[in-house]
Design a protein around this motif. Structure first.
Motif, PDB file in Angstrom:
ATOM      1  N   GLY A 201       0.814  -1.212   0.000  1.00  0.00           N
ATOM      2  CA  GLY A 201       0.000   0.000   0.000  1.00  0.00           C
ATOM      3  C   GLY A 201       0.848   1.263   0.000  1.00  0.00           C
ATOM      4  O   GLY A 201       0.563   2.224  -0.728  1.00  0.00           O
ATOM      5  N   LEU A 202       1.919   1.256   0.812  1.00  0.00           N
ATOM      6  CA  LEU A 202       2.824   2.408   0.837  1.00  0.00           C
ATOM      7  C   LEU A 202       3.532   2.588  -0.500  1.00  0.00           C
ATOM      8  O   LEU A 202       3.711   3.707  -0.987  1.00  0.00           O
ATOM      9  CB  LEU A 202       3.853   2.236   1.956  1.00  0.00           C
ATOM     10  CG  LEU A 202       3.330   2.357   3.387  1.00  0.00           C
ATOM     11  CD1 LEU A 202       4.436   2.026   4.384  1.00  0.00           C
ATOM     12  CD2 LEU A 202       2.770   3.744   3.652  1.00  0.00           C
ATOM     13  N   GLU A 203       3.925   1.458  -1.109  1.00  0.00           N
ATOM     14  CA  GLU A 203       4.618   1.542  -2.399  1.00  0.00           C
ATOM     15  C   GLU A 203       3.680   2.027  -3.499  1.00  0.00           C
ATOM     16  O   GLU A 203       4.082   2.793  -4.377  1.00  0.00           O
ATOM     17  CB  GLU A 203       5.213   0.179  -2.754  1.00  0.00           C
ATOM     18  CG  GLU A 203       6.397  -0.217  -1.876  1.00  0.00           C
ATOM     19  CD  GLU A 203       6.903  -1.610  -2.170  1.00  0.00           C
ATOM     20  OE1 GLU A 203       6.165  -2.398  -2.801  1.00  0.00           O
ATOM     21  OE2 GLU A 203       8.038  -1.922  -1.764  1.00  0.00           O
ATOM     22  N   VAL A 204       2.415   1.572  -3.465  1.00  0.00           N
ATOM     23  CA  VAL A 204       1.428   2.035  -4.449  1.00  0.00           C
ATOM     24  C   VAL A 204       1.203   3.535  -4.293  1.00  0.00           C
ATOM     25  O   VAL A 204       1.095   4.274  -5.291  1.00  0.00           O
ATOM     26  CB  VAL A 204       0.114   1.256  -4.302  1.00  0.00           C
ATOM     27  CG1 VAL A 204      -1.007   1.926  -5.105  1.00  0.00           C
ATOM     28  CG2 VAL A 204       0.291  -0.189  -4.771  1.00  0.00           C
ATOM     29  N   ARG A 205       1.147   3.999  -3.052  1.00  0.00           N
ATOM     30  CA  ARG A 205       0.997   5.441  -2.818  1.00  0.00           C
ATOM     31  C   ARG A 205       2.176   6.212  -3.404  1.00  0.00           C
ATOM     32  O   ARG A 205       1.995   7.234  -4.080  1.00  0.00           O
ATOM     33  CB  ARG A 205       0.891   5.705  -1.314  1.00  0.00           C
ATOM     34  CG  ARG A 205       0.685   7.176  -0.953  1.00  0.00           C
ATOM     35  CD  ARG A 205       1.069   7.456   0.472  1.00  0.00           C
ATOM     36  NE  ARG A 205       2.496   7.236   0.698  1.00  0.00           N
ATOM     37  CZ  ARG A 205       3.090   7.344   1.889  1.00  0.00           C
ATOM     38  NH1 ARG A 205       2.373   7.615   2.957  1.00  0.00           N
ATOM     39  NH2 ARG A 205       4.399   7.142   1.995  1.00  0.00           N
ATOM     40  N   ASP A 206       3.392   5.721  -3.134  1.00  0.00           N
ATOM     41  CA  ASP A 206       4.576   6.385  -3.673  1.00  0.00           C
ATOM     42  C   ASP A 206       4.578   6.350  -5.200  1.00  0.00           C
ATOM     43  O   ASP A 206       4.969   7.325  -5.850  1.00  0.00           O
ATOM     44  CB  ASP A 206       5.843   5.708  -3.138  1.00  0.00           C
ATOM     45  CG  ASP A 206       6.019   5.904  -1.643  1.00  0.00           C
ATOM     46  OD1 ASP A 206       5.379   6.807  -1.079  1.00  0.00           O
ATOM     47  OD2 ASP A 206       6.792   5.125  -1.042  1.00  0.00           O
ATOM     48  N   ALA A 208       1.943   6.186  -7.175  1.00  0.00           N
ATOM     49  CA  ALA A 208       0.906   7.073  -7.698  1.00  0.00           C
ATOM     50  C   ALA A 208       1.349   8.525  -7.700  1.00  0.00           C
ATOM     51  O   ALA A 208       0.999   9.298  -8.597  1.00  0.00           O
ATOM     52  CB  ALA A 208      -0.372   6.905  -6.879  1.00  0.00           C
ATOM     53  N   THR A 209       2.132   8.908  -6.688  1.00  0.00           N
ATOM     54  CA  THR A 209       2.577  10.300  -6.610  1.00  0.00           C
ATOM     55  C   THR A 209       3.801  10.568  -7.475  1.00  0.00           C
ATOM     56  O   THR A 209       4.126  11.722  -7.752  1.00  0.00           O
ATOM     57  CB  THR A 209       2.903  10.675  -5.153  1.00  0.00           C
ATOM     58  OG1 THR A 209       3.902   9.779  -4.638  1.00  0.00           O
ATOM     59  CG2 THR A 209       1.653  10.581  -4.283  1.00  0.00           C
TER      60      THR A 209
END
Length: 266
Positions: A201-206, A208-209
């Motif tokens: 989840g943290l990697e997907v957030r990174d 996406a940004t």
């Protein structure tokens, strides 16, 4: 990404995620040793999702029972051993979740070095060997009390240090608490599910940004290959670990750690 790089990295992730030898260390080291370009965040996300699918598929029956009984316990219909195991997995995930939120950025910038990996590979490899040698190996994962579960969870938080190995450090803690090798491995594999979800989840957030272009064919193939190799690894490891012991992995870690010290300290 060349196909050979993709296959090597995906297989490596699938195998090392669940063996006590540190997947993060190997994914950092292989490109450095072979002078490959960094595989990128999107590929890391894909191969982690592949390993997640493998452990969910392998433990699907147990996960169904754990989820069913956990929901029943929330509704006040009693607490079974499967519900207690589900609560144990959730409790043991809290320390690594908090540590990841607090220290993820610092760890990625300060600790992703070959010498840190070498030291962690050696130190935690020796602890794994000591726990395997001294552990009583008389209990299963259902008998861990909340103190034992919290101890495994705190140990799991140390796996944020590259070279430690999440599966290795949780198996070490489980063996030290008297679990059998099979029970320590099963509990470690179950703990990987929420951890991979949180990290992914943290990697997907990174990702996406970051706004980078995504090669979906590469990602799907990487996820498929890592998932297949992880599924085979889990199956073989659990079948062999009772008579294999942890010592082959301890020796591997010692050789790898010493080799890294020689290569990168000169």
């Amino acid at each position: 990404m060349p196909l050979t790089h993709l296959l090597a990295l995906a297989v490596l992730q699938g195998l090392t995620e669940f063996l006590p030898i540190s997947s993060s260390a190997h994914l950092i080291l292989l490109p450095r040793l072979l002078d490959w370009p960094d595989q990128g965040l999107a590929f890391d996300v894909a191969v982690h999702l592949g390993t997640l699918s493998a452990v969910v598929i392998y433990f699907r029956g147990e996960l169904w029972r754990m989820g069913r009984d956990w929901l029943a316990s929330l509704a006040g219909r009693g607490t079974t051993s499967e519900a207690r195991l589900a609560w144990a997995v959730l409790l043991a995930t809290v320390p690594v979740g908090l540590a990841g939120l607090l220290f993820k950025g610092w760890i990625e910038h300060a600790l992703r070095t070959p010498l840190v990996i070498a030291a962690a590979t050696l130190g935690f490899g020796l602890l794994l060997g000591l726990s395997d040698w001294a552990g009583r190996r008389q209990r299963d994962e259902y008998t861990l009390g909340w103190r034992g579960v919290l101890a495994v969870g705190l140990a799991q938080a140390l796996a944020l240090i590259p070279g430690t190995s999440r599966s290795g450090v949780t198996m070490t803690a489980g063996l030290a608490l008297g679990l059998t090798r099979e029970a320590a491995a099963r509990f470690s594999f179950l703990l990987s599910i929420p951890v991979i979800v949180l990290a992914g989840g943290l990697e997907v957030r990174d990702l996406a940004t970051a706004g980078v272009a995504v090669d979906w064919a590469t990602l799907w193939l990487g996820a498929l290959v890592s998932g297949a190799s992880a599924l085979a690894c889990i199956h073989i490891f659990l079948r062999l670990i009772a008579r294999l012991s942890m010592w082959p992995f301890v020796f591997y870690r010692l050789v790898l750690g010493l080799a890294l010290l020689v290569i990168y300290s000169s």
